[in-house]
Design an enzyme around this catalytic site. Structure first.
Site, mmCIF file in Angstrom:
data_model
loop_
_atom_site.group_PDB
_atom_site.id
_atom_site.type_symbol
_atom_site.label_atom_id
_atom_site.label_comp_id
_atom_site.label_asym_id
_atom_site.label_seq_id
_atom_site.Cartn_x
_atom_site.Cartn_y
_atom_site.Cartn_z
ATOM 1 N N GLU A 235 0.886 -1.174 0.000
ATOM 2 C CA GLU A 235 0.000 0.000 0.000
ATOM 3 C C GLU A 235 0.918 1.217 0.000
ATOM 4 O OE1 GLU A 235 -3.376 0.096 0.041
ATOM 5 O OE2 GLU A 235 -3.743 -2.048 0.179
ATOM 6 N N CYS A 269 -2.076 9.532 2.555
ATOM 7 C CA CYS A 269 -1.675 8.967 1.258
ATOM 8 C C CYS A 269 -2.661 9.308 0.152
ATOM 9 C CB CYS A 269 -1.535 7.457 1.382
ATOM 10 S SG CYS A 269 -3.011 6.672 2.045
HETATM 11 P P1 NAD Z 1 8.193 4.711 4.886
HETATM 12 O O1 NAD Z 1 8.184 3.908 3.658
HETATM 13 O O2 NAD Z 1 9.348 5.601 5.155
HETATM 14 O O3 NAD Z 1 8.087 3.748 6.181
HETATM 15 C C1 NAD Z 1 7.084 2.787 6.340
HETATM 16 C C2 NAD Z 1 7.602 1.672 7.241
HETATM 17 O O4 NAD Z 1 8.730 1.070 6.630
HETATM 18 C C3 NAD Z 1 8.042 2.101 8.636
HETATM 19 O O5 NAD Z 1 7.557 1.166 9.583
HETATM 20 C C4 NAD Z 1 9.558 2.090 8.558
HETATM 21 O O6 NAD Z 1 10.174 1.747 9.776
HETATM 22 C C5 NAD Z 1 9.831 1.033 7.513
HETATM 23 N N1 NAD Z 1 11.046 1.313 6.748
HETATM 24 C C6 NAD Z 1 11.545 2.532 6.409
HETATM 25 N N2 NAD Z 1 12.668 2.407 5.673
HETATM 26 C C7 NAD Z 1 12.889 1.073 5.537
HETATM 27 C C8 NAD Z 1 13.898 0.302 4.884
HETATM 28 N N3 NAD Z 1 14.909 0.880 4.237
HETATM 29 N N4 NAD Z 1 13.806 -1.039 4.938
HETATM 30 C C9 NAD Z 1 12.775 -1.645 5.579
HETATM 31 N N5 NAD Z 1 11.816 -0.960 6.230
HETATM 32 C C10 NAD Z 1 11.856 0.375 6.216
HETATM 33 O O7 NAD Z 1 6.809 5.484 4.869
HETATM 34 P P2 NAD Z 1 6.291 6.578 5.875
HETATM 35 O O8 NAD Z 1 7.158 7.795 5.753
HETATM 36 O O9 NAD Z 1 6.094 5.980 7.230
HETATM 37 O O10 NAD Z 1 4.834 6.885 5.270
HETATM 38 C C11 NAD Z 1 4.628 7.794 4.246
HETATM 39 C C12 NAD Z 1 4.443 7.118 2.904
HETATM 40 O O11 NAD Z 1 3.504 6.073 3.024
HETATM 41 C C13 NAD Z 1 3.886 8.050 1.847
HETATM 42 O O12 NAD Z 1 4.472 7.762 0.600
HETATM 43 C C14 NAD Z 1 2.397 7.673 1.803
HETATM 44 O O13 NAD Z 1 1.752 8.012 0.608
HETATM 45 C C15 NAD Z 1 2.473 6.217 2.046
HETATM 46 N N6 NAD Z 1 1.227 5.718 2.616
HETATM 47 C C16 NAD Z 1 0.440 4.900 1.869
HETATM 48 C C17 NAD Z 1 -0.764 4.456 2.385
HETATM 49 C C18 NAD Z 1 -1.682 3.552 1.609
HETATM 50 O O14 NAD Z 1 -2.607 3.011 2.207
HETATM 51 N N7 NAD Z 1 -1.478 3.347 0.330
HETATM 52 C C19 NAD Z 1 -1.149 4.840 3.652
HETATM 53 C C20 NAD Z 1 -0.306 5.669 4.384
HETATM 54 C C21 NAD Z 1 0.887 6.091 3.860
#
Ligand code: NAD
Length: 486
Positions: A235, A269
């Protein structure tokens, strides 16, 4: 049983660990193995009653801790209580209610009619628990985007390890406490932590990984899943465009755009990322937007109705986007100020393609407005970018609305509304390619966490008549079958 070439040791559970570049912390692999050890037992004993009871327990623990949930989100990023109730608590409780009501039907095997070739057999599709699932959550709706997927995961009869976001530590700690209260660790457990924890978890042979976050990290998750061939639901995010057509009900559009863009301070998002506004209504619409923002949040963005930006790094990122846009000629027509992690609702005009704000997902309370005259160009611009998570259209002209839907692609479409496609239980929620793979919510979430297993039982199939040796009689029968079956 799973087998892998790079087998280090059989875990005794059928789950085989693959080689990793860094060792997995013992508490993390122990958490996984505890759950994996119970997979077969759960397959035997985890029917409708057990799953409904799990969901009821989750609901109870949320109800009993509502004040703590509100407090944790206030501590993490000043999220207003009303928004916590509306966007964090109610959606999860609704998901639980919906799943408990419909689970019996979702779990029932579906019959499939036989074809001529399979005449004499009986076919059914059994939705089965995948096994042990990993749920990795983001920070922007740190409660509902961790527990919403868990609802589907438990409804489908799986065990889960949940990794909340480290960026919202109060909510992460609260989730860990609530889950420990509600479930034994061999069913659900929380592993708190940042990237290292996430990467250690991703090295384990989960049956399914449900990830919510950015497209960049989504690619890392999918690469990790490729090592164990875990199935994934991703997602993700992106730039969701909004089109205000020449015949839109402008007042109504302003209400919905302000709600969609500034709830959670734009850290959503599916928030409208930028607006394409028909030139004939642009002045009137931006006046209405300004008035509606003023009514909702006052003039300086200091209102408690507006959440803060999650941390200084993200606030600085937004500040950088604004500075870059201004330096390249953008005009701030409302807001534009920032005080630490408080960013005022901001309207930006005179946007150019070379500005960062026109390329990056904004994920904050800054709204670029792009006037247009020719819808064909807007459609071309949308199609020139990665497919967005959502697309919003405000218009009364049905043929224009249908044309935009037909000529573009996005995870979802909202017509004369924003955001609430997320809460419709009958709709799949997910992106497409860069904005995501797979779906969540309701029956679609249940299916994401289930393996649809085909079971074909033979009663009186005539096919053995054509088994080898291929005698003349068999050849004549095959010739006949070819004529009949085509
Ligand atoms: P992110 O991708 O930075 O982090 C999400 C999760 O991944 C966190 O738990 C984090 O600890 C982990 N993570 C981060 N870097 C990682 C790596 N290198 N390896 C493994 N795990 C890692 O996202 P965010 O900043 O928490 O959220 C914002 C993003 O999420 C935006 O792009 C938003 O559009 C998207 N989002 C999508 C939805 C949806 O339902 N489609 C919902 C909410 C947010």
């Amino acid at each position: 049983m799973k087998y892998a070439q790079s087998c280090l040791r059989p875990a005794g559970t059928g789950y085989v660990m693959t080689k990793t570049s860094s060792p997995i912390p013992p508490d993390i692999s122990a958490a996984f193995e505890r759950q994996a050890a119970r997979v077969v037992d759960r397959r035997r004993n985890y029917g409708l009653a057990e799953r409904r009871a799990d969901l009821a327990r989750l609901s109870e623990v949320i109800t009993a801790n509502e004040a703590a949930i509100v407090a944790a989100l206030a501590e993490d990023f000043d999220k207003p209580e009303t928004e916590v109730i509306l966007t964090e608590i109610i959606p999860v409780q609704q998901d639980i209610k919906h799943a408990r009501r419909h689970l019996g039907r979702w779990m029932r095997p579906a019959r499939a009619a036989p074809s001529l070739a399979t005449f004499g057999t009986s076919a059914r599709v059994r939705p089965e628990a995948r096994g042990v699932c990993l749920i990795v959550a983001p920070w922007n709706y740190p409660f509902s985007l961790a527990l919403g997927p868990l609802v589907s995961c438990l409804a489908a009869g799986n065990a889960a390890i949940l990794k909340p976001s480290e960026m919202t530590p109060a909510t992460s700690a609260l989730i860990a406490r609530l889950i420990a209260e509600a479930f034994p660790p061999d069913l659900v457990t929380v592993c708190e932590g940042a990237v290292e924890v996430s990467q250690a978890l991703l090295a384990l042979p989960f049956d399914h990984i449900f990830f919510t976050g950015s497209p960049a990290v989504g690619k890392i998750v999918m690469a990790a899943a490729a090592k164990t061939l875990a199935s994934v639901t991703l997602e993700l995010g992106g730039k969701s465009p909004t089109i205000i057509g020449p015949d839109a009900d402008l007042k109504r559009a302003a209400d919905w755009v302000v709600f969609g863009k500034f709830a959670n301070a734009g850290q959503t998002c599916i928030a409208p990322d930028h607006l394409y506004v028909h030139a004939s209504v642009k002045e009137e619409f931006t006046d209405l937007l300004r008035a509606r923002i003023g009514k909702a949040f006052g003039d300086d963005g200091a209102s408690p109705a507006l959440a803060s930006i999650v941390n200084a790094k993200h606030a600085e990122r937004l500040g950088g986007l604004l500075t870059d846009a201004r330096d390249k000629g953008a005009e701030v027509t409302l807001g534009g100020s920032r005080d630490g992690v408080r960013v005022a609702p901001t309207l930006l005009e005179a946007i150019m393609p070379e500005m960062e704000i026109d390329r990056e997902e904004i994920f904050g309370p800054i709204l670029p407005i792009l006037p247009f005259e020719d819808l064909t160009q807007v459609i071309a611009q949308i199609n020139a970018r990665p497919k967005p998570l959502s697309l919003y259209i405000f218009d009364k002209d049905r043929s224009r609305i249908d044309r935009i839907i037909a000529e573009t692609s996005s995870g979802s479409v909202g017509v004369n509304l924003t955001m609430i496609q997320f809460i419709h239980h009958g709709l799949p929620f997910g992106g497409v390619n860069n904005s995501g793979i797979g779906n969540a919510h309701g029956r679609y979430g249940f299916r994401a966490f289930s393996h649809e297993r085909a079971v074909l039982s033979n009663y009186f199939s005539a096919l053995p008549l054509i088994f080898p040796p291929y005698t003349g009689r068999v050849k004549r029968l095959i010739g006949l079958a070819k004529r009949v079956l085509g």
